[in-house]
Design an enzyme around this catalytic site. Structure first.
Site: not given
Ligand code: ADE
Length: 351
Positions: A77-78, A122, A171, A230
């Protein structure tokens, strides 16, 4: 890469901490991130949606519609917010819902955005309600409304903002209010990555880190990364350390197996916390159904950590199910931990 990144978080005593980080001075985790959609691996439909929307916005010389990304942590997402800013040629300002404590925090950020900039929020579902209300006119009309004085003397003043793009990440899309959710023109959910994409990401990251990775090593790493880029990148760095100190520096399958055993990551990529979660449901609560609060209390972990970080992958691989009466562990989960299941007549004796 020309885009400038500004981060914002709430500091001590409400003082705002702001940092400007040129792209090339940001930590290594950033440098493993793809900078363009062309370099982005996986999530093909999301990438195609963004390619079309970005090209169209550029053709019309307009900012991109506001974008909402939903999905478990670590799926990009980031990274996509960075890419959007990059592709649109704007600066990126990064903040989060919990960091925006007061309306003034958000107004300060909004009034400093230039035309075409990207604001990344976020955990947007954790934005306080009072702050969220400033987002509505900002997103819809590119304006913020100030109210001076109170009661009969109250006066409102509308301040125009430069046209920007809000990229929100969450989320828990279910916790977003309808008025906020409806103001995003683009809404995409990110899914766990398949192993082939994770292998490609492992190879790409290994090349960027200057470490040799064997095909078997990349495949083993991909299998143990819970569908999450990640995690691939984090584990790759641990295996690299191990290989450099205990072996010949090459990320081989053997190096992955040995180093991840030290990290407590098993052959399915489950961590110590994942296994403690499953074991708790099976042993303490007879396989469920059991409420998440009870599991969190037994494990002495935050409920949010379990819901956001642990459960999504266990649900994905069918190790747990979520019913209206609580969480249940599946037979596959019992087998993985070599614990007898309730359906097994020997459950009581073996468990
Ligand atoms: N690094 C982390 N996520 C990635 C992705 N989706 N594509 C390429 N590199 C990545």
């Amino acid at each position: 890469m020309a885009n400038k990144i500004l981060t914002h978080s709430s500091g001590q005593e409400g003082i705002l901490a702001k940092r400007e980080l040129p792209m090339d001075e940001t930590p290594e985790i950033l440098s493993l991130r793809p900078g363009t959609l062309a370099d982005y691996i996986g999530q093909l439909e999301v990438v195609e949606t963004l390619e079309i929307a970005i090209s169209a916005a550029k053709k019309r010389a307009e900012p991109l519609d506001h974008v909402l990304f939903h999905g478990p942590p670590g799926l990009g997402k980031t990274t996509l917010a960075h890419i959007i800013a990059n592709e649109m040629g704007g600066s990126l300002t990064i903040t989060s819902g919990p960091a925006l404590e007061k309306g003034g925090d958000l107004i300060g950020i909004l009034t400093h955005l230039s035309e075409g900039d990207v604001l990344f929020v976020d955990e947007i579902h954790r934005t306080p309600k009072a702050v969220e209300e400033f987002l509505y006119p900002a997103m819809e009309d590119f304006a913020v409304d100030f109210v001076f004085d109170k009661g009969v003397h109250a006066r409102s003043h509308r301040f125009r903002l430069n046209r920007f793009t809000l990229v929100g990440a969450t989320t828990r899309v279910g916790l977003l209010s309808a008025p906020l959710r409806d103001r995003f023109g683009i809404f995409r959910s990110l899914d766990f990555y398949n192993e082939a994409d994770l292998v490609t990401i492992a190879r790409r990251s290994a090349a960027l880190l200057g470490v040799t990775i064997e095909a078997d090593g990349a495949a083993e790493l991909a299998r143990r990364s819970r569908g999450t880029p990640r995690i691939v990148n984090r584990l790759l760095k641990r295996v690299r350390d191990y290989a450099q100190v205990r072996a010949d520096g090459v990320v081989s399958q053997a190096a992955v197996v040995r180093s991840l055993a030290l990290e407590g990551v098993d052959e399915m990529g489950l961590t110590t916390l994942d296994r403690r979660y499953i074991e708790t449901v099976i042993r303490f609560y007879s396989g469920g159904p059991v409420g998440i609060e009870a599991i969190a209390a037994t494990l002495q972990e935050e409920t949010d950590t379990l819901v956001d970080v642990v459960e999504p992958y266990l649900l994905k691989i069918g190790f747990i199910t979520r019913t209206s009466s609580g969480r249940r562990a599946s037979e596959a989960a019992c087998r993985h931990l070599s614990i007898a299941c309730r359906k097994d007549p020997l459950f009581e004796r073996k468990g």
